[in-house]
Design a protein around this motif. Structure first.
Motif, short mmCIF file in Angstrom:
data_model
loop_
_atom_site.label_atom_id
_atom_site.label_comp_id
_atom_site.label_asym_id
_atom_site.label_seq_id
_atom_site.Cartn_x
_atom_site.Cartn_y
_atom_site.Cartn_z
N GLU A 719 0.84 -1.21 0.00
CA GLU A 719 0.00 0.00 0.00
C GLU A 719 0.88 1.26 0.00
OE1 GLU A 719 -3.70 2.12 0.33
OE2 GLU A 719 -3.15 0.11 -0.32
N MET A 834 -3.05 -9.92 -1.70
CA MET A 834 -4.48 -9.73 -1.44
C MET A 834 -5.22 -11.07 -1.55
SD MET A 834 -5.25 -6.66 -0.59
CE MET A 834 -6.90 -6.14 -0.99
N GLN A 838 -7.37 -12.90 1.22
CA GLN A 838 -8.77 -13.27 0.92
C GLN A 838 -9.04 -14.72 1.32
OE1 GLN A 838 -9.68 -13.44 -3.25
NE2 GLN A 838 -11.87 -13.22 -2.93
N LEU A 951 -6.83 -4.13 6.78
CA LEU A 951 -7.50 -3.82 5.50
C LEU A 951 -8.30 -2.53 5.61
CD1 LEU A 951 -8.45 -7.48 4.79
CD2 LEU A 951 -7.07 -6.08 3.27
N ALA A 957 -9.50 -1.32 1.85
CA ALA A 957 -9.35 -2.25 0.73
C ALA A 957 -10.40 -3.35 0.84
CB ALA A 957 -7.97 -2.86 0.77
N SER A 958 -10.77 -3.92 -0.30
CA SER A 958 -11.67 -5.08 -0.28
C SER A 958 -11.17 -6.08 -1.30
CB SER A 958 -13.09 -4.65 -0.61
OG SER A 958 -13.21 -4.46 -2.01
N PHE A 959 -11.78 -7.28 -1.29
CA PHE A 959 -11.33 -8.34 -2.19
C PHE A 959 -12.16 -8.43 -3.47
CE2 PHE A 959 -10.22 -10.15 2.12
CZ PHE A 959 -8.89 -9.79 2.03
N GLN A 963 -13.89 -3.23 -7.39
CA GLN A 963 -13.74 -2.19 -6.36
C GLN A 963 -12.27 -1.92 -6.09
OE1 GLN A 963 -15.81 -3.48 -2.91
NE2 GLN A 963 -17.83 -3.34 -3.83
N GLU A 964 -11.47 -2.97 -6.09
CA GLU A 964 -10.05 -2.82 -5.76
C GLU A 964 -9.34 -2.03 -6.85
OE1 GLU A 964 -6.85 -3.37 -3.14
OE2 GLU A 964 -9.00 -3.17 -2.99
N ARG A 967 -10.30 1.57 -6.41
CA ARG A 967 -9.62 2.15 -5.23
C ARG A 967 -8.17 2.48 -5.56
NH1 ARG A 967 -6.44 0.84 -0.88
NH2 ARG A 967 -5.92 -1.22 -1.65
N ARG A 968 -7.50 1.57 -6.31
CA ARG A 968 -6.10 1.80 -6.63
C ARG A 968 -5.94 2.99 -7.55
NH1 ARG A 968 -4.88 -3.82 -6.21
NH2 ARG A 968 -4.03 -3.98 -4.13
N GLN A 994 -16.50 3.24 -0.34
CA GLN A 994 -15.49 3.09 0.71
C GLN A 994 -16.14 3.08 2.10
OE1 GLN A 994 -12.38 2.54 0.33
NE2 GLN A 994 -11.82 3.15 -1.71
#
Length: 1166
Positions: A719, A834, A838, A951, A957-959, A963-964, A967-968, A994
């Motif tokens: 991150e 990740m 997960q 997380l 963050a999520s799996f 969405q990931e 977010r990135r 988020q």
């Protein structure tokens, strides 16, 4: 592994049960637990139903390296689930049978053949009386495994072959009766106050009898004058008064006796190497003692025409009806137990096929006139039978390659390449499969969209071996000097193959051995330059080779060993490879020339091997100066000095002293490589996949070790590596310009800043390399063409900033040959850290306790539901481990059938067994998972809460892949905080998303931290195993912030749940361990009673009386003291108001602990 490490092992067993050739057996007194040790060193724990005696394999204990010869109980208390095991290598362990933790482990020079647990007079608990391949009888403490004292022989000292400890009815002392291998019977009397400091304890009397190599010796409990001594060909009844022979029983033809015991004053049970039990009636007129006349009613007229010559009469046999031949003698034990006040006598047998049988001796103990009946066992079971009953069978790691109609290809070797997230598996048909590790684990264990895909995950198949692949090696993983693309494999076809990991091409095939390859090793880093490019291979023809991967040829062939190679050591400075063989000889080879320097035997051989270990220690500890050439590679001078002293060698002593002075005067090494320098150890791997087999002939099962701390560090460093210094400062990770420079130039202690400096250093190196390449190419006048390459390099670096670490880095893409690599190994894959997180979160989450949270977990957080009940493990000290067997869930079939059917499942057209498995999985995740053991509950709750918090801190963050990605793209990276026009709406959507994700992680953490116990009990759990307060208190100041926060939150929640009464009991229990700061001496270990360390289920409401035990060692006492300080300090700080004053002294001590603790906490929380 250190106790603070949080490791979560998960086992994928596969379709074949582990081989379990039984070498020792033990059944607990309450008949709830059966323990079997095997010749491969594992111990299996079976759950037994006391009424039906049905046995279910529950877990496997791994830790011994040699056959387990003895198993014994460790405590007088019936419910105290501890056993002691001993192996042929002299290892002894005390195990907690509830969660499989190894509580204590030692390695002795003495090897036991028999251990009898006995409660001596004047002692609080049991003592272990051991005999074996040594001339004494050792008396040991079962918890600290210390030798308390030993019994020596004055007359004819020799190995003791059998012993029996008893307390005569009319006396207060204990009597030890023993027989040596040469047939000398000895008697010791013990008063109970013996210790190590006392004079040698010699026998009180001894007598030579005609009885060589006795196997067992037993006194009759009903009539202590009668003694049964069993030898291989005959067993004899002796009178204990003068040791005269009363009668004798010959072994049946073709069989040898193993041991025996008394059933009654005039009846004995003797068993043979064929696994049969024989019941004999003894002639009463031959026996002496009061018990005989009172217990045998027809004593005077006992003689009849049927009994000629006053010999024992065989009246019953216990045997298997099929009478199968056994490959080695079985382990057998006579067991006397009582159930509900009713006595029960059983004969227990474990054989070479792993079959455990039980006979009811009471059924056979009644003589039948005119015939000798044979009785079959009442219960029979084995691991293979338990595996066969499982439908569907347990999952393996590569089950996607098996087809029901095809014969199964067994997995024979495997390695996990962390950087590429690849699992490389060798198989019995000679093929090697390379597959994405996290994807294949997801496919076996978790529901999800991937279950609908065909041929997923994609795999590579390497074909080059004819026959089984025995071993695999990825040299770059051991040391950076090797090529990243090289993979080495050894097979049954005598060949060592070198592969390109990326293209799958066979680069070279070394055919230099004349036997199957058994081992591949990497030589040490400080060898000569040529040897550094080699790997070492060992084969079954006793040859060892050094194969050069760069030159593609054999550098050294060491093949004159007459016996199998058991150890390989190195002396790099002397250019020596030291090979130890199974007959004790040591061959010293020159690596460069392949010349056999010398062959050593006996003590000198042992000393040379030891000297190699000392060199290794010097390299690691930095106690020698590497700068001075003549000193390099030599052992520590002090060791040489003492060796000279031992052999009265004055020259050696002088030389050692001179070398020691030279080492002291040598200049300091550059780079601070001394013992106090920062260790250059690599960062811990978040996941390790280890192949596991109990026997060399078994196919491999696989254990996934999830390292929680390593996983948290990887997640956070990935991150932070993609964040610019500005955004790092905004997040409060670096505070000022000075701190920024320091973080990027020094190896600071937090892993995040270290990771950033590594990253920027790598960017700088790449840029420098690029510049140099451009200059070189410019000589040939093609600078213009190379500009494009430079630009692509620039974009690659930018992409690398976006991507996360941990993948195999491509070489400079300006060279056209390297572009041919397959896509599946490229950097464009999603980050596997990740995926590891997960999988772990999905397996640990308590599915089924909160339906709404489960929906949030699946839709917003991207967790996946488990498909099968998971086999977890526990790693304990000394590297010992307990792993659950998949068969233990068989006992829950009835409970599972009573659960109401889910209409979705019934309408799904799934086969009946899969519906049953799904129901069992749901029952497991919601309830059974939390009923296994306190250790598992504590570790799993700590792991899931720490990861959820991590997380959440990673900008939520999520799996979920989409969405990931979003977010990135939107996180503050190097492009600064400016946003493009038209992005505002997307920003708002992302912010809302988020917020949902943050709420999801928060709910998940709350469920496991606070609500779980009540929810599990509400779901119908009868014996929920609560988190261990002691384990949480030990991690109160853990060096990993996320683990520390999780343990503090869980500890406070658990203390709150205990209520005032529970906390008071806890304080009373732990107050005795508080160090006395007013005095210089520490608390007296003799005066400190304690409860068992590992088995501390804090259920104070239900358990009125806790069992307390002394600390078994000083280290344990110190550990208890620090835990007490933390625990009582926390209770005082958080719940001080409800603790009533219990006397000035108690209050004073507690306040001292509280004040010290609160100051520590305040200091730490800054």
């Amino acid at each position: 592994m250190p106790g603070t490490n949080l490791i979560v092992p998960v086992v994928l067993w596969g379709k074949h049960a582990p081989t379990h050739c039984v070498s020792s057996v033990y059944l607990s007194r309450d008949q709830k637990t059966l323990v079997t040790g095997c010749y491969d060193g594992q111990i299996c724990i079976w759950q037994v139903n006391p009424d039906t005696l049905k046995m279910t394999p529950r877990c496997l204990l791994v830790g011994h390296t040699a056959p387990v010869t003895c198993l014994s109980r460790a405590s007088i208390i019936q419910d105290n689930n501890f056993i002691v095991s001993s192996s042929e290598a002299g290892e002894m362990c005390t195990w907690d049978l509830v969660d499989g933790k190894c509580r204590e482990s030692v390695k002795l020079s003495q090897i036991h053949t028999n251990i009898q647990a006995y409660h001596m007079c004047n002692s609080e608990d049991l003592r272990l009386f051991c005999n074996g391949y040594y001339a004494e009888i050792l008396i040991m403490d079962p918890f600290s495994l210390e030798i308390l004292f030993c019994l020596s022989s004055k007359m004819n000292p020799d190995w003791i072959s059998a012993l029996h400890v008893l307390r005569p009815s009319s006396r207060k002392d204990d009597v030890v009766l023993a027989i040596s291998i040469t047939g000398t019977v000895k008697v010791w009397s013990l008063l109970g106050h013996e210790n190590k400091q006392s004079e040698p304890i010699y026998e009180n009397e001894s007598k030579q009898i005609r009885c060589l190599n006795a196997l067992s010796l037993n006194c009759c409990a009903h009539n202590q004058r009668t003694v049964l001594v069993v030898c291989a060909k005959y067993c004899q009844i002796y009178d204990a008064g003068d040791f005269s022979v009363l009668c004798s029983m010959q072994a049946p033809s073709g069989e040898r006796w193993m041991s025996g015991d008394f059933l009654a004053p005039d009846r004995v049970l003797v068993w043979s190497t064929e696994g049969k039990g024989y019941l004999y009636k003894l002639p009463a007129n031959k026996l002496r003692g009061r018990a005989i006349s009172s217990s045998v009613p027809d004593h005077k007229g006992f003689h009849g025409p049927t009994v000629d010559h006053d010999s024992p009469v065989l009246f019953s046999i216990l045997a298997h009806p099929d009478n199968k031949l056994l490959s080695c003698p079985p382990a057998m034990r006579f067991i006397l137990t009582s159930v509900g006040g009713k006595q029960r006598r059983l004969l227990l047998r474990g054989d070479s096929a792993g079959v455990v049988s039980l006979w009811n001796v009471d059924d056979a103990a009644v003589p039948v006139p005119t015939s000798v009946p044979s009785h079959a066992p009442i219960v029979m079971t084995s691991l293979d039978m338990a595996w066969a009953e499982m439908n569907p069978s347990p999952v393996g790691i590569l089950d996607q390659f098996g087809h029901p109609e095809d014969p199964e290809i067994k997995l024979t070797a495997s390695i996990y390449i962390l950087a590429a997230n690849r699992l490389v598996v060798g198989r019995s048909d000679g093929s090697i499969v390379i597959v994405n590790a996290t994807h294949t684990v997801q496919l076996q264990l978790l529901h999800g969209a991937h279950q609908q895909l065909d041929d997923w995950p994609p795999h590579q198949l390497l074909l080059g071996h004819n026959g089984r692949v025995n071993c695999l090696l990825y040299p770059h993983h051991v040391h950076q000097r090797y090529d990243k693309s090289h993979l080495v494999s050894g097979g049954i076809d005598f060949a060592v193959c070198l592969w390109d990991l990326f293209s799958g091409a066979l680069l070279h095939r070394f055919c230099v051995h004349a036997g199957e390859i058994t081992q591949l090793i990497v030589p040490p880093h400080n060898c000569s330059t040529r040897i550094q490019k080699c790997i070492c291979s060992v084969a079954s023809d006793h040859s060892v080779t050094l194969l050069s991967l760069s030159e593609r040829k054999c550098v050294t062939l060491a093949s004159r060993h007459l016996f199998p190679v058991v150890t390989i050591k190195w002396r790099p400075a002397d250019d020596f490879m030291v090979v130890g063989c199974s007959d004790g000889t040591v061959h010293v080879w020159q690596m460069e020339t392949g010349h056999l320097d010398r062959v050593l035997h006996g003590m000198i051989a042992e000393e040379v091997l030891a000297a190699c270990d000392e060199t290794l220690a010097d390299d690691l500890g930095g106690s020698m100066s590497a700068g001075s050439g003549d000193l390099q590679g030599l052992a520590n001078p002090a060791v040489h000095f003492f060796r000279g002293l031992r052999h009265r060698n004055l020259t050696a002593m002088r030389a050692a002293t001179a070398r020691g002075l030279a080492a002291l005067q040598a200049p300091e090494r550059g780079g601070g490589a001394g013992p106090l320098a920062e260790p250059a150890r690599p960062r811990r791997a978040p996941l390790t996949v280890q192949g596991f087999r109990s026997n060399p002939a078994d196919p491999e099962s696989h254990i996934l070790f999830f390292d929680i701390e390593g996983l948290i560090v990887e997640l956070l460093s990935e991150e932070y590596s993609a964040m610019s210094p500005a955004s790092l400062e905004a997040a409060g990770l670096i505070t000022s310009e000075y701190m920024k420079v320091a973080a990027l130039t020094q190896s600071a202690s937090p892993d995040a800043t270290k990771r950033i400096s590594d990253f920027f250093g790598r960017v700088k190196d790449k840029a420098g390399d690029m510049e140099r390449i451009l200059k070189e190419k410019d000589k040939h006048g093609i600078l213009a063409k190379m500009k494009e390459g430079a630009e692509t390099m620039q974009t690659k670096l930018q992409a690398k900033a976006e991507q996360l670490k941990g993948h195999i880095e491509q070489k400079d893409d300006t060279t056209p040959t390297k572009r041919q690599r397959p896509r599946d190994m490229s950097l464009a894959e999603p980050p596997h850290t990740m995926e590891i997180a997960q999988i772990l979160m999905s397996l640990l989450h308590a599915w089924g306790l909160d339906a709404d949270l489960d929906r949030v977990c699946e839709s917003k957080l991207g967790l996946l539901r488990p498909m099968v009940p998971v086999c977890f493990g526990v790693v304990s000290r000394h590297g010992h481990m307990a792993v659950q067997l998949p068969t233990w869930l068989g006992g829950w079939a009835e409970a599972c059938a009573s659960i109401p059917d889910d209409p979705m499942l019934l309408n799904s057209n799934l086969p009946q067994e899969l519906v049953r498995q799904e129901k069992l999985t749901r029952l497991f995740t919601s309830k059974l998972h939390w009923e296994l053991s306190t250790t598992l509950t504590t570790n799993h709750l700590l792991s899931i809460v720490a990861l959820a918090n991590t997380l959440m801190s990673m900008s939520n963050a999520s799996f979920v892949p989409e969405q990931e990605v979003a977010r990135r793209l939107h996180r503050p990276t190097t492009r600064g905080s400016s946003s493009w026009a038209g992005d505002e709406e997307r920003e708002e959507q992302l912010a809302a998303q988020q917020a949902h994700i943050k709420q999801g992680w928060s709910l998940l953490a709350t469920l496991h931290c606070v609500l779980l116990p009540d929810k599990v009990v509400a779901a119908g759990a009868k014996n929920f195993k609560r988190p261990q307060v002691e384990m949480l208190a030990r991690r109160w100041q853990h060096h990993c912030l996320e683990v520390r926060d999780a343990s503090q939150a869980l500890l406070l929640a658990e203390l709150g749940r205990l209520g005032p009464k529970g906390r008071k009991a806890l304080v009373d229990n732990w107050a005795q361990y508080l160090p006395l700061y007013t005095h210089t001496e520490s608390i007296n270990p003799q005066a400190a009673p304690k409860e068992p360390v590992e088995k501390q289920e804090e259920e104070f409401e239900e358990e009125e009386e806790e069992i307390i035990r002394k600390p078994s060692s000083l280290a344990e006492l110190k550990r208890k003291q620090t835990t007490a300080v933390v625990l009582l300090g926390v209770i005082g700080a958080e719940f001080g108001q409800d603790i009533a004053s219990e006397g000035a002294a108690g209050n004073k001590r507690r306040k001292e602990g509280d004040s010290r603790k609160s100051s520590i906490v305040e200091g730490k929380s800054v």
